[in-house]
Design an enzyme around this catalytic site. Structure first.
Site, PDB file in Angstrom:
ATOM      1  N   THR A 101       0.929  -0.959   0.205  1.00 32.13           N
ATOM      2  CA  THR A 101      -0.048   0.068   0.143  1.00 32.13           C
ATOM      3  C   THR A 101       0.898   1.008  -0.239  1.00 32.13           C
ATOM      4  O   THR A 101       1.875   1.602   1.399  1.00 32.13           O
ATOM      5  CB  THR A 101      -1.017   0.356   1.247  1.00 32.13           C
ATOM      6  OG1 THR A 101      -2.282  -0.579   1.183  1.00 32.13           O
ATOM      7  CG2 THR A 101      -1.749   1.115   1.004  1.00 32.13           C
ATOM      8  N   LYS A 177      -7.701   0.545  -2.488  1.00 33.53           N
ATOM      9  CA  LYS A 177      -7.190   0.417  -1.222  1.00 33.53           C
ATOM     10  C   LYS A 177      -7.686   0.978  -0.025  1.00 33.53           C
ATOM     11  O   LYS A 177      -7.831   1.186   1.454  1.00 33.53           O
ATOM     12  CB  LYS A 177      -6.453  -0.061  -1.067  1.00 33.53           C
ATOM     13  CG  LYS A 177      -5.179  -0.724  -0.054  1.00 33.53           C
ATOM     14  CD  LYS A 177      -6.180  -2.331   0.484  1.00 33.53           C
ATOM     15  CE  LYS A 177      -4.953  -2.395   2.111  1.00 33.53           C
ATOM     16  NZ  LYS A 177      -4.046  -2.646   2.022  1.00 33.53           N
ATOM     17  N   LYS A 253     -32.734   5.804  15.988  1.00 31.07           N
ATOM     18  CA  LYS A 253     -33.543   5.158  17.325  1.00 31.07           C
ATOM     19  C   LYS A 253     -32.889   4.823  18.148  1.00 31.07           C
ATOM     20  O   LYS A 253     -32.107   4.898  18.798  1.00 31.07           O
ATOM     21  CB  LYS A 253     -34.650   4.244  17.020  1.00 31.07           C
ATOM     22  CG  LYS A 253     -35.347   3.439  18.379  1.00 31.07           C
ATOM     23  CD  LYS A 253     -36.226   2.447  17.976  1.00 31.07           C
ATOM     24  CE  LYS A 253     -35.644   1.467  17.363  1.00 31.07           C
ATOM     25  NZ  LYS A 253     -34.713   0.666  18.063  1.00 31.07           N
TER      26      LYS A 253
END
Length: 293
Positions: A101, A177, A253
């Site tokens: 990466t 990525k 909620k």
């Protein structure tokens, strides 16, 4: 490479992910040659049928598709374009896949340098970690020319059960990525916030973790709503509208109840507050003016 001869694979970087990944690729019929600075790491893959290269140049001279899985941008640059890097001997037509990466810009710059040698560089980061690499269940996101991507499909099926062409431009795989990991690590941070709330409420957080893993395996977790092709507001006649307004109603909620519990117990829940504020618009179904949130 030619149609009459099998593709020859090469792999550089045999760490926690690269090692198991290369171990799976060692079964490829055209053969695999590997290189790493650790002789021990090389030996593990050689035991599975790979050949060991003496250097990066040695590896590049004998491979058609070369995978790289090293630490960071600097190491990728060194492996590809350093004084003794792959480009010193890589032949025209070679495909280099960068699984590390890195910054998208780094991939683009290296692809341009490779093109000067008639070599194609694809950014191909992976998701699934060491566990996915060991089990052959990686997801690989590839950026670059479609023709080069197609060459990866058969050999990479040994190590990945999802190969995605993220885009025709180099850098697209890395951008995908980074978006995927943004979700990953934000969810990790949210997990720590949920754990603090549960712990303050006297709940066993290990048991909570088991519930989360079980229900996410059934529902798909955050990925369950990532099936639309745009983040734009959803039209009222879109089939997604009813689904996402239901998610909005339930989410608001439950977030309100969780934040109330946090106030009662004195637990700060900033991500919960942010989620309540942004959920509706993020889902593409913002509240209409005058509509109660």
């Amino acid at each position: 490479m030619s149609e009459s001869s099998p593709i020859r694979l090469g792999y550089v970087g045999l760490g926690n992910i690269g090692g198991p990944m290369a171990g799976s690729l060692a079964a490829w019929t055209g053969g695999l040659t590997v290189f790493d600075l650790s002789s021990e790491a090389i030996a593990k893959v050689v035991e599975k049928g790979a050949a060991a290269a003496e250097s990066l140049a040695d590896l590049a001279a004998s491979a058609d598709i070369i995978g790289i899985c090293v630490l960071d941008d600097a190491q990728v640059r060194s492996v590809v374009a350093g004084p003794d890097g792959l480009l010193t001997t890589a032949r025209p037509g070679t495909v280099i896949t960068v699984h590390s990466t890195i910054a998208p810009e780094t991939a683009v710059e290296l692809a341009e340098q490779c093109a000067e040698h008639e070599v194609t560089l694809l950014d191909a980061p992976i998701s699934g970690g060491a566990m996915g690499a060991a089990s052959g269940r990686l997801a690989i996101m590839v950026g670059g020319p479609r023709a080069a991507y197609e060459k990866l499909k058969e050999p990479f099926a040994l190590t990945a059960d999802m190969l995605v062409h993220a885009g025709a431009e180099v850098g697209a795989g890395t951008r995908m990525k980074l978006a995927r990991n943004l979700l990953h690590f934000i969810s990790f941070t949210a997990t720590t916030e949920a754990a603090r709330l549960a712990e303050a409420a006297g709940i066993d957080i290990t048991k909570l973790g088991k519930v989360v893993r079980h229900s996410d395996a059934v529902t798909g977790g955050a990925g369950a709503i990532m099936l639309r092709d745009t983040t734009a507001p959803v039209d009222a006649d879109d089939p997604w509208y009813g689904i996402l307004t239901g998610v909005r109603t339930l989410g608001e909620k439950d977030l309100t109840l969780a934040l109330a519990l946090g106030d009662e117990l004195g637990v700060d829940l900033p991500l919960g507050q942010l989620a309540l504020r942004n959920l509706a618009a993020g889902l593409g179904v913002p509240h209409l003016e005058g509509e109660p949130a």
